[in-house]
Design a protein around this motif. Structure first.
Motif, mmCIF file in Angstrom:
data_model
loop_
_atom_site.group_PDB
_atom_site.id
_atom_site.type_symbol
_atom_site.label_atom_id
_atom_site.label_comp_id
_atom_site.label_asym_id
_atom_site.label_seq_id
_atom_site.Cartn_x
_atom_site.Cartn_y
_atom_site.Cartn_z
ATOM 1 N N LEU A 41 -7.115 -9.295 -33.802
ATOM 2 C CA LEU A 41 -6.216 -8.192 -33.460
ATOM 3 C C LEU A 41 -6.429 -7.014 -34.395
ATOM 4 C CD1 LEU A 41 -4.000 -7.039 -31.715
ATOM 5 C CD2 LEU A 41 -2.314 -8.215 -33.139
ATOM 6 N N GLU A 42 -6.660 -7.297 -35.678
ATOM 7 C CA GLU A 42 -6.954 -6.199 -36.599
ATOM 8 C C GLU A 42 -8.240 -5.487 -36.211
ATOM 9 O OE1 GLU A 42 -6.696 -5.484 -41.335
ATOM 10 O OE2 GLU A 42 -8.163 -6.994 -40.711
ATOM 11 N N ASP A 43 -9.261 -6.253 -35.826
ATOM 12 C CA ASP A 43 -10.520 -5.650 -35.373
ATOM 13 C C ASP A 43 -10.273 -4.754 -34.158
ATOM 14 O OD1 ASP A 43 -11.900 -6.924 -37.382
ATOM 15 O OD2 ASP A 43 -12.662 -8.541 -36.103
ATOM 16 N N HIS A 44 -9.422 -5.236 -33.239
ATOM 17 C CA HIS A 44 -9.132 -4.450 -32.035
ATOM 18 C C HIS A 44 -8.386 -3.159 -32.398
ATOM 19 C CE1 HIS A 44 -8.404 -3.510 -27.883
ATOM 20 N NE2 HIS A 44 -7.093 -3.542 -28.045
ATOM 21 N N ASN A 45 -7.429 -3.283 -33.324
ATOM 22 C CA ASN A 45 -6.704 -2.092 -33.747
ATOM 23 C C ASN A 45 -7.625 -1.090 -34.441
ATOM 24 O OD1 ASN A 45 -3.944 -2.314 -32.925
ATOM 25 N ND2 ASN A 45 -3.691 -4.001 -34.368
ATOM 26 N N GLN A 46 -8.590 -1.593 -35.186
ATOM 27 C CA GLN A 46 -9.547 -0.705 -35.838
ATOM 28 C C GLN A 46 -10.423 -0.011 -34.797
ATOM 29 O OE1 GLN A 46 -9.559 0.205 -38.950
ATOM 30 N NE2 GLN A 46 -11.300 1.589 -38.630
ATOM 31 N N LYS A 47 -10.798 -0.754 -33.763
ATOM 32 C CA LYS A 47 -11.571 -0.162 -32.671
ATOM 33 C C LYS A 47 -10.771 0.950 -31.991
ATOM 34 C CE LYS A 47 -13.286 -1.285 -28.053
ATOM 35 N NZ LYS A 47 -13.253 -2.302 -26.976
ATOM 36 N N LEU A 48 -9.482 0.689 -31.752
ATOM 37 C CA LEU A 48 -8.624 1.712 -31.146
ATOM 38 C C LEU A 48 -8.529 2.943 -32.049
ATOM 39 C CD1 LEU A 48 -5.652 -0.399 -29.707
ATOM 40 C CD2 LEU A 48 -7.571 0.594 -28.441
ATOM 41 N N LYS A 49 -8.369 2.715 -33.361
ATOM 42 C CA LYS A 49 -8.263 3.845 -34.280
ATOM 43 C C LYS A 49 -9.522 4.701 -34.245
ATOM 44 C CE LYS A 49 -7.489 5.167 -39.091
ATOM 45 N NZ LYS A 49 -8.617 6.132 -39.054
ATOM 46 N N GLU A 50 -10.682 4.065 -34.181
ATOM 47 C CA GLU A 50 -11.931 4.824 -34.113
ATOM 48 C C GLU A 50 -11.987 5.654 -32.833
ATOM 49 O OE1 GLU A 50 -14.865 1.787 -34.526
ATOM 50 O OE2 GLU A 50 -14.472 1.490 -36.685
ATOM 51 N N LYS A 51 -11.482 5.088 -31.739
ATOM 52 C CA LYS A 51 -11.420 5.834 -30.482
ATOM 53 C C LYS A 51 -10.468 7.025 -30.612
ATOM 54 C CE LYS A 51 -9.091 4.117 -26.985
ATOM 55 N NZ LYS A 51 -8.744 3.300 -25.791
ATOM 56 N N TYR A 52 -9.312 6.807 -31.227
ATOM 57 C CA TYR A 52 -8.349 7.890 -31.393
ATOM 58 C C TYR A 52 -8.910 9.003 -32.270
ATOM 59 C CZ TYR A 52 -5.135 4.335 -29.560
ATOM 60 O OH TYR A 52 -4.533 3.369 -28.791
ATOM 61 N N ASP A 53 -9.701 8.634 -33.273
ATOM 62 C CA ASP A 53 -10.341 9.647 -34.116
ATOM 63 C C ASP A 53 -11.301 10.504 -33.292
ATOM 64 O OD1 ASP A 53 -8.948 8.793 -36.334
ATOM 65 O OD2 ASP A 53 -10.583 7.559 -37.126
ATOM 66 N N LYS A 54 -12.019 9.884 -32.360
ATOM 67 C CA LYS A 54 -12.925 10.649 -31.481
ATOM 68 C C LYS A 54 -12.139 11.594 -30.578
ATOM 69 C CE LYS A 54 -16.630 7.180 -31.295
ATOM 70 N NZ LYS A 54 -17.360 6.214 -30.427
ATOM 71 N N ILE A 55 -11.012 11.106 -30.068
ATOM 72 C CA ILE A 55 -10.179 11.951 -29.218
ATOM 73 C C ILE A 55 -9.672 13.156 -30.007
ATOM 74 C CG2 ILE A 55 -8.032 12.044 -27.890
ATOM 75 C CD1 ILE A 55 -8.468 9.054 -27.227
ATOM 76 N N LYS A 56 -9.236 12.917 -31.245
ATOM 77 C CA LYS A 56 -8.762 14.022 -32.086
ATOM 78 C C LYS A 56 -9.868 15.037 -32.337
ATOM 79 C CE LYS A 56 -6.159 13.090 -35.672
ATOM 80 N NZ LYS A 56 -5.637 12.429 -36.908
ATOM 81 N N ALA A 57 -11.077 14.558 -32.520
ATOM 82 C CA ALA A 57 -12.203 15.455 -32.822
ATOM 83 C C ALA A 57 -12.634 16.258 -31.604
ATOM 84 C CB ALA A 57 -13.384 14.638 -33.347
ATOM 85 N N ASN A 58 -12.465 15.694 -30.400
ATOM 86 C CA ASN A 58 -13.071 16.307 -29.217
ATOM 87 C C ASN A 58 -12.101 16.871 -28.183
ATOM 88 O OD1 ASN A 58 -15.728 15.586 -30.089
ATOM 89 N ND2 ASN A 58 -15.357 13.498 -29.375
ATOM 90 N N GLU A 59 -10.850 16.448 -28.191
ATOM 91 C CA GLU A 59 -9.963 16.784 -27.072
ATOM 92 C C GLU A 59 -8.724 17.587 -27.479
ATOM 93 O OE1 GLU A 59 -11.235 16.215 -24.279
ATOM 94 O OE2 GLU A 59 -12.798 14.794 -24.897
ATOM 95 N N THR A 60 -8.651 18.061 -28.719
ATOM 96 C CA THR A 60 -7.507 18.855 -29.149
ATOM 97 C C THR A 60 -7.544 20.233 -28.486
ATOM 98 O OG1 THR A 60 -7.515 17.711 -31.274
ATOM 99 C CG2 THR A 60 -6.271 19.757 -31.149
ATOM 100 N N ARG A 61 -6.398 20.646 -27.929
ATOM 101 C CA ARG A 61 -6.321 21.914 -27.197
ATOM 102 C C ARG A 61 -5.142 22.740 -27.699
ATOM 103 N NH1 ARG A 61 -7.858 21.374 -21.787
ATOM 104 N NH2 ARG A 61 -7.189 23.537 -21.571
ATOM 105 N N TYR A 62 -5.356 24.061 -27.834
ATOM 106 C CA TYR A 62 -4.282 24.942 -28.261
ATOM 107 C C TYR A 62 -4.618 26.381 -27.903
ATOM 108 C CZ TYR A 62 -7.482 25.757 -32.196
ATOM 109 O OH TYR A 62 -8.577 26.065 -32.953
ATOM 110 N N GLU A 63 -3.616 27.254 -28.019
ATOM 111 C CA GLU A 63 -3.772 28.692 -27.809
ATOM 112 C C GLU A 63 -3.138 29.414 -28.998
ATOM 113 O OE1 GLU A 63 -2.336 32.221 -24.674
ATOM 114 O OE2 GLU A 63 -1.332 30.271 -24.673
ATOM 115 N N ILE A 64 -3.832 30.432 -29.520
ATOM 116 C CA ILE A 64 -3.272 31.276 -30.573
ATOM 117 C C ILE A 64 -3.163 32.694 -30.032
ATOM 118 C CG2 ILE A 64 -3.488 32.172 -32.912
ATOM 119 C CD1 ILE A 64 -5.129 29.781 -33.674
#
Length: 354
Positions: A220-243
């Motif tokens: 389960l820890e391995d799976h959670n680590q896998k999920l965290k790595e996926k979430y890090d990719k999402i943060k790097a690639n899918e963040t959207r905003y307007e200034i």
């Protein structure tokens, strides 16, 4: 391309169909009822399936099963109904099954009222259910963005095998605006194969199994680590905003419908000589920390405006990290902040800095 006048809730439904969604499972609750009503009519016309489940709990587990077969699936509800779906959402995230969940937010807590609110921010961005998981959360500010971000949500959800949420409110769901569908409709048969889907023995010659249960702590820890790595990719690639007005000295921070009111207030403030801009998060998770880092060097203060008693402000403060004051103005219970009220809060922010 000709524009079509559509109500927000119905526009979400048509956008989902054009994105290749052919399955909807839900349960009625105001102020999102036009969406399942629309899908109940349109999906049979597209050889799809619409089921009004006996409860929100049933609906989200139907989503789990249908999405696990590789289909594009959607459900929708409003605040108390989303609360009932939380266990199923956690299962779906844990099993890495893509789907789109729509929350047309109403006032709370409890049954609250049917007027618009943004007080489900914590629920949507901090997990909501149990365990270490994240939803990709979009906050549209117009009916056109409801369309565009619904279509994007299906694509991004599939890309990362992660549930995505459309975070709207009663105003967006009920208002009508002219829209256009800028992408060609997707035929579900043209979507890429999902080798992980539970459709029998796949190309690898092994049965696909979808499960969120892991009784061994190390696995389960391995799976959670896998999920965290996926979430890090999402943060790097899918963040959207307007200034808006990136060179400003003060910034209003708002999302969704509230950001439209804030744009008006910012315009009025600038006409009075206040050098103020706006940061609009389009993804609530991942939250756009980068937008704040871009302007921190010259910013004297931030004003977070929400239709709640203050939830997004916590992510704003984390992003600013003490580099500038972060103030708050909000209305709750279904009351919508007026541009004049926001302008007064901007003036207080400037006055407090001087």
């Amino acid at each position: 391309m000709a524009k079509t006048l559509m109500k927000g809730n119905e526009a979400i439904g048509e956008a989902a169909i054009k994105a290749g969604c052919r399955h909807f499972f839900g349960y009625p609750i105001t102020p999102q009822n036009e969406l399942p009503e629309y899908m109940s009519k349109r999906l049979p016309e597209e050889n799809g399936s619409f089921i009004q489940a006996e409860s929100e709990v049933s609906a989200i587990n139907m989503v789990y099963g249908a999405a696990g077969s590789g289909a594009r699936v959607m459900t929708s509800s409003s605040s108390p109904g989303i609360s009932l779906k939380q266990e199923g959402i956690s299962y779906i995230a844990g099993a890495e099954v893509p789907c789109v969940i729509v929350n047309i937010v109403r006032g709370g807590p409890g049954l609250g009222g049917i007027q618009p609110a943004q007080s489900d921010y914590f629920q949507s961005t901090k997990g909501g259910g149990h365990g270490d998981y994240r939803l990709i959360v979009y906050a549209p500010a117009s009916v056109q963005e409801l369309v565009d971000l619904t279509i994007e949500a299906f694509d991004v959800s599939d890309k990362y095998r992660n549930p995505a949420m459309i975070f709207g409110d009663g105003i967006l769901g009920q208002m009508m605006e002219p829209i256009e569908f800028n992408k060609e409709p997707i035929d579900p048969s043209d979507l890429p194969d999902k080798e992980w889907a539970t459709t029998g023995v796949g190309k690898k010659g092994e049965k696909s199994v979808i499960n969120s249960l892991s009784l061994q702590a190390e696995k389960l820890e391995d799976h959670n680590q896998k999920l965290k790595e996926k979430y890090d990719k999402i943060k790097a690639n899918e963040t959207r905003y307007e200034i808006l007005h990136e060179d400003a000295e003060y910034f209003v921070v708002a999302c969704g419908t509230t950001s439209r009111l804030c744009k008006n207030a910012v315009k009025q403030a600038r006409e009075k000589g206040i050098n103020v801009g706006m940061i609009r998060p389009i993804t609530l998770w991942p939250f756009p920390e980068e937008a704040f880092h871009k302007v921190l060097d010259q910013t004297k203060g931030f004003l977070t405006v929400e239709m709640s008693n203050g939830q997004m402000i916590e992510d704003v403060r984390l992003s600013v990290n003490g580099a500038a004051p972060v103030e708050f103005y909000g209305r709750s219970g279904g009351i919508i902040p007026a541009p004049e009220e926001i302008l007064e809060a901007i003036e207080r922010l400037q006055g407090g800095d001087q």
